[in-house]
Write a protein that holds these residues in place. Structure first.
Motif, PDB file in Angstrom:
ATOM      1  N   ILE A  99      -0.723  45.329  -8.328  1.00  0.00           N
ATOM      2  CA  ILE A  99      -0.661  44.377  -7.220  1.00  0.00           C
ATOM      3  C   ILE A  99      -0.241  43.044  -7.820  1.00  0.00           C
ATOM      4  O   ILE A  99      -0.752  42.658  -8.878  1.00  0.00           O
ATOM      5  N   VAL A 100       0.675  42.352  -7.169  1.00  0.00           N
ATOM      6  CA  VAL A 100       1.122  41.069  -7.696  1.00  0.00           C
ATOM      7  C   VAL A 100       1.035  40.009  -6.603  1.00  0.00           C
ATOM      8  O   VAL A 100       1.124  40.309  -5.410  1.00  0.00           O
ATOM      9  N   GLY A 101       0.852  38.778  -7.050  1.00  0.00           N
ATOM     10  CA  GLY A 101       0.768  37.680  -6.092  1.00  0.00           C
ATOM     11  C   GLY A 101       0.929  36.334  -6.764  1.00  0.00           C
ATOM     12  O   GLY A 101       0.788  36.208  -7.988  1.00  0.00           O
ATOM     13  N   GLU A 102       1.218  35.346  -5.959  1.00  0.00           N
ATOM     14  CA  GLU A 102       1.319  33.975  -6.444  1.00  0.00           C
ATOM     15  C   GLU A 102       1.288  33.036  -5.251  1.00  0.00           C
ATOM     16  O   GLU A 102       1.822  33.336  -4.192  1.00  0.00           O
ATOM     17  N   PHE A 103       0.646  31.912  -5.443  1.00  0.00           N
ATOM     18  CA  PHE A 103       0.729  30.842  -4.458  1.00  0.00           C
ATOM     19  C   PHE A 103       0.779  29.516  -5.188  1.00  0.00           C
ATOM     20  O   PHE A 103       0.304  29.387  -6.322  1.00  0.00           O
ATOM     21  N   CYS A 104       1.382  28.540  -4.550  1.00  0.00           N
ATOM     22  CA  CYS A 104       1.433  27.190  -5.084  1.00  0.00           C
ATOM     23  C   CYS A 104       1.428  26.245  -3.891  1.00  0.00           C
ATOM     24  O   CYS A 104       2.477  25.954  -3.298  1.00  0.00           O
ATOM     25  N   LEU A 105       0.235  25.819  -3.510  1.00  0.00           N
ATOM     26  CA  LEU A 105       0.059  24.988  -2.328  1.00  0.00           C
ATOM     27  C   LEU A 105       0.309  23.533  -2.676  1.00  0.00           C
ATOM     28  O   LEU A 105      -0.319  22.979  -3.577  1.00  0.00           O
ATOM     29  N   GLY A 106       1.243  22.918  -1.947  1.00  0.00           N
ATOM     30  CA  GLY A 106       1.600  21.540  -2.224  1.00  0.00           C
ATOM     31  C   GLY A 106       0.667  20.552  -1.550  1.00  0.00           C
ATOM     32  O   GLY A 106      -0.064  20.880  -0.616  1.00  0.00           O
ATOM     33  N   ASN A 107       0.693  19.326  -2.050  1.00  0.00           N
ATOM     34  CA  ASN A 107      -0.115  18.246  -1.516  1.00  0.00           C
ATOM     35  C   ASN A 107       0.494  17.772  -0.195  1.00  0.00           C
ATOM     36  O   ASN A 107       1.596  17.231  -0.161  1.00  0.00           O
ATOM     37  N   LEU A 108      -0.222  18.012   0.910  1.00  0.00           N
ATOM     38  CA  LEU A 108       0.346  17.779   2.239  1.00  0.00           C
ATOM     39  C   LEU A 108       0.760  16.327   2.482  1.00  0.00           C
ATOM     40  O   LEU A 108       1.874  16.093   2.977  1.00  0.00           O
ATOM     41  N   PRO A 109      -0.064  15.323   2.189  1.00  0.00           N
ATOM     42  CA  PRO A 109       0.393  13.952   2.424  1.00  0.00           C
ATOM     43  C   PRO A 109       1.688  13.612   1.695  1.00  0.00           C
ATOM     44  O   PRO A 109       2.557  12.927   2.234  1.00  0.00           O
ATOM     45  N   ARG A 110       1.827  14.108   0.470  1.00  0.00           N
ATOM     46  CA  ARG A 110       3.067  13.851  -0.270  1.00  0.00           C
ATOM     47  C   ARG A 110       4.241  14.536   0.401  1.00  0.00           C
ATOM     48  O   ARG A 110       5.344  13.983   0.468  1.00  0.00           O
ATOM     49  N   ARG A 111       4.028  15.754   0.889  1.00  0.00           N
ATOM     50  CA  ARG A 111       5.119  16.465   1.557  1.00  0.00           C
ATOM     51  C   ARG A 111       5.539  15.740   2.834  1.00  0.00           C
ATOM     52  O   ARG A 111       6.723  15.611   3.136  1.00  0.00           O
ATOM     53  N   LEU A 112       4.553  15.269   3.582  1.00  0.00           N
ATOM     54  CA  LEU A 112       4.867  14.584   4.833  1.00  0.00           C
ATOM     55  C   LEU A 112       5.537  13.245   4.588  1.00  0.00           C
ATOM     56  O   LEU A 112       6.309  12.760   5.426  1.00  0.00           O
ATOM     57  N   ALA A 113       5.239  12.633   3.441  1.00  0.00           N
ATOM     58  CA  ALA A 113       5.846  11.338   3.122  1.00  0.00           C
ATOM     59  C   ALA A 113       7.328  11.465   2.801  1.00  0.00           C
ATOM     60  O   ALA A 113       8.051  10.470   2.777  1.00  0.00           O
ATOM     61  N   GLY A 114       7.781  12.694   2.561  1.00  0.00           N
ATOM     62  CA  GLY A 114       9.208  12.910   2.324  1.00  0.00           C
ATOM     63  C   GLY A 114       9.578  12.795   0.865  1.00  0.00           C
ATOM     64  O   GLY A 114       8.733  12.749  -0.032  1.00  0.00           O
ATOM     65  N   GLY A 115      10.882  12.764   0.622  1.00  0.00           N
ATOM     66  CA  GLY A 115      11.383  12.617  -0.739  1.00  0.00           C
ATOM     67  C   GLY A 115      11.850  13.912  -1.378  1.00  0.00           C
ATOM     68  O   GLY A 115      12.510  13.892  -2.407  1.00  0.00           O
ATOM     69  N   GLY A 116      11.525  15.061  -0.775  1.00  0.00           N
ATOM     70  CA  GLY A 116      11.954  16.336  -1.337  1.00  0.00           C
ATOM     71  C   GLY A 116      13.409  16.638  -1.005  1.00  0.00           C
ATOM     72  O   GLY A 116      14.008  16.035  -0.111  1.00  0.00           O
TER      73      GLY A 116
END
Length: 243
Positions: A99-116
């Motif tokens: 069984i394989v898996g991975e997650f990488c949850l980003g910091n929501l305020p930073r994502r909403l602030a833009g820049g990506g």
């Protein structure tokens, strides 16, 4: 400045595991979920460590205040899922059955602030290309390089939307869950590859999903035995309905 009130995400059931961990914050609950998996014989688990650039931590309240200054006010239902660390990550494999898996949850305020950098895929229909470019990245699989990502879309009006993109399966679609429920299911599945399809409208009987359904079937059967305090019945029902 006139603030725009972002409407809350769609209503969706929250797994029982959220209440079973009491008042623990999301970061602590995520760490417990990772640690419980890492303690299992036959699991190989890796993590990457990310840090904020100097002076950009600010704390949860600080980051929310910055969003407020930009005219963005998070709904109360989202706030328990806001964390100050740059990301929460785990990449793992269980040996028998595989069984394989991975997650990488980003910091929501930073994502909403833009820049990506906006995401692109010229193979998608034009309307879907526009949606893909709008997404705020909330989850990815950087170690596997699998091209799987989940993103948050916030329309001018209406509810928040969670979309899932799987480059190798040429799939892009909206998921039938909200932001909080997405994160809850990350904890429950530990990011087992393909769990997002359980909240899609995709017919998983197609041959290209054979490896996904095998991974999910093994995960559900194995995790139900490894973590008896957690309830995988609803996910198993979703899988059965798509086969």
């Amino acid at each position: 400045m006139v603030k725009k009130r972002l409407t809350g995400p769609r209503s969706s059931s929250v797994p029982k595991e959220r209440t079973s961990m009491g008042s623990l914050g999301f970061v602590d609950r995520c760490e417990r979920s990772i640690s419980s998996l890492e303690a299992v014989d036959g699991v190989h688990l890796e993590r990457r460590s990310a840090v904020f650039p100097a002076g950009q931590g600010n704390g949860v309240e600080g980051r929310l205040a910055l969003l407020e200054n930009d005219g963005i006010s998070l709904p109360e239902a989202i706030r328990p899922y806001v964390f100050d660390v740059p990301e929460l990550h785990a990449s793992w494999q269980y040996s028998d059955p595989v069984i394989v898996g991975e997650f990488c949850l980003g910091n929501l305020p930073r994502r909403l602030a833009g820049g990506g950098v906006p995401m692109e895929d010229s193979r998608l229909p034009e309307a879907q290309q526009r949606i893909l470019a709008e997404l705020k990245l909330i989850d990815q699989a950087p170690f596997s390089g699998s091209g799987r990502i989940a993103g948050l879309r916030i329309p001018q009006e209406g509810e928040w939307e969670i979309w899932y993109y799987d480059m190798k399966k040429s799939y892009f679609g909206r998921l039938d869950l909200d932001y909080g429920c997405y994160l809850e299911n990350v904890l429950l599945t530990r990011g087992a590859f393909g769990w997002q399809y359980l909240f899609s409208e995709e017919d998983m009987r197609a041959g290209k999903y054979r490896s996904v359904t095998k991974n999910l079937t093994s995960m559900l059967n194995t995790f139900a035995a490894l973590f008896p305090d957690q309830d995988y019945t609803a996910l198993a029902d979703r899988l059965e309905a798509r086969l």
